[in-house]
Motif scaffolding. Structure first.
Motif, PDB file in Angstrom:
ATOM      1  N   ASP A 112       0.869  -1.184   0.000  1.00  0.00           N
ATOM      2  CA  ASP A 112       0.000   0.000   0.000  1.00  0.00           C
ATOM      3  C   ASP A 112       0.905   1.233   0.000  1.00  0.00           C
ATOM      4  O   ASP A 112       1.155   1.828   1.048  1.00  0.00           O
ATOM      5  N   PRO A 113       1.416   1.635  -1.167  1.00  0.00           N
ATOM      6  CA  PRO A 113       2.382   2.737  -1.233  1.00  0.00           C
ATOM      7  C   PRO A 113       1.898   4.048  -0.609  1.00  0.00           C
ATOM      8  O   PRO A 113       2.674   4.690   0.114  1.00  0.00           O
ATOM      9  N   PRO A 114       0.648   4.509  -0.838  1.00  0.00           N
ATOM     10  CA  PRO A 114       0.235   5.778  -0.211  1.00  0.00           C
ATOM     11  C   PRO A 114       0.309   5.723   1.316  1.00  0.00           C
ATOM     12  O   PRO A 114       0.797   6.658   1.956  1.00  0.00           O
ATOM     13  N   LEU A 115      -0.168   4.617   1.885  1.00  0.00           N
ATOM     14  CA  LEU A 115      -0.115   4.486   3.338  1.00  0.00           C
ATOM     15  C   LEU A 115       1.321   4.305   3.820  1.00  0.00           C
ATOM     16  O   LEU A 115       1.669   4.718   4.933  1.00  0.00           O
ATOM     17  N   PHE A 116       2.174   3.707   2.978  1.00  0.00           N
ATOM     18  CA  PHE A 116       3.593   3.565   3.328  1.00  0.00           C
ATOM     19  C   PHE A 116       4.262   4.935   3.461  1.00  0.00           C
ATOM     20  O   PHE A 116       4.956   5.204   4.444  1.00  0.00           O
ATOM     21  N   PHE A 117       4.033   5.807   2.483  1.00  0.00           N
ATOM     22  CA  PHE A 117       4.616   7.148   2.548  1.00  0.00           C
ATOM     23  C   PHE A 117       4.018   7.954   3.700  1.00  0.00           C
ATOM     24  O   PHE A 117       4.728   8.700   4.383  1.00  0.00           O
ATOM     25  N   LEU A 118       2.733   7.798   3.951  1.00  0.00           N
ATOM     26  CA  LEU A 118       2.087   8.509   5.049  1.00  0.00           C
ATOM     27  C   LEU A 118       2.657   8.049   6.397  1.00  0.00           C
ATOM     28  O   LEU A 118       2.918   8.873   7.282  1.00  0.00           O
TER      29      LEU A 118
END
Length: 224
Positions: free
Chosen positions: A139-145
């Motif tokens: 889950d890239p967006p949640l990873f960056f967040l």
């Protein structure tokens, strides 16, 4: 081909009107916190116990951070004061016909400690499993967040001492879950919009930056 698997534009359009639960949870907040007495205290369904806990921890923080009591000194002074009060109460009850203090055989229930330890163990395993899952790029967006949140937390840790950080964490734990339960629909709506924006931003970065990174070809070895 993208480095991380992400949702496509068609998938995002299909989920445009779907409301994402915070952290993609499937259960209620009460069941996530264990569904027992600990959950009742965190969600203020036991208001007397929750209020007593908040007042007690706040008083402890005030004495240690504002009055600058040493922890050992504070424990010793609190123990001496309690013993003195019980001694005066017990002695005066013989002369004034007061009821003597009743000391229970079990002051702290063992089951409460077991429930608290079990709840902490389950939550810690869930958080650790989620972090490892995010580290794999699912889950890239949640990873960056999450990475940005941890970086902000590390900056806060350099500016605030450990005792203040624990107190802020405790106050947050006692206030944020119950506030989220009260305004759950509004928070989930905002989170859904934010996560859609993060996915669109990631697809732009993926198409404009990540896909343009040159990669070497893997040559198969010939067996002789």
């Amino acid at each position: 081909m993208p480095i991380f698997g992400g949702s496509s534009d068609s998938e995002d359009e299909r989920t445009m009107h779907q409301q994402t639960k915070l952290f993609y949870r499937q259960r209620s907040i009460h069941s996530i916190f264990g569904g027992g007495k600990v959950a009742d205290i965190l969600l203020w369904r036991e208001p007397k116990i929750a209020a007593t806990l908040v007042i007690g921890v706040s008083l402890l923080w005030f004495l240690m951070e504002v009055v600058e009591y040493n922890f050992i000194t504070l424990v010793c002074h609190a123990s001496m004061t309690s013993m003195l009060l019980f001694f005066i109460w017990s002695t005066a009850s013989d002369f004034l016909n007061w009821e003597r203090p009743i000391i229970p055989e079990v002051v702290l229930d063992e089951s409460s400690f077991k429930e608290l330890a079990t709840s902490f163990h389950d939550r810690f395993n869930q958080i650790l499993s989620k972090l490892l899952d995010l580290a794999c790029g699912r889950d890239p967006p949640l990873f960056f967040l999450t990475t940005i949140s941890l970086y902000i937390l590390s900056i806060i840790g350099t500016c605030i001492n450990f005792m203040n950080l624990l107190f802020i964490g405790f106050v947050s734990m006692q206030t944020l879950p119950v506030m989220y339960e009260m305004y759950e629909d509004d928070v989930d709506r905002v989170v859904s919009k934010f996560m859609r924006k993060m996915r669109k931003l990631y697809r732009k970065v993926d198409s404009n930056v990540l896909r343009k990174i040159p990669r070497g070809t893997v040559r198969s070895k010939k067996h002789t």
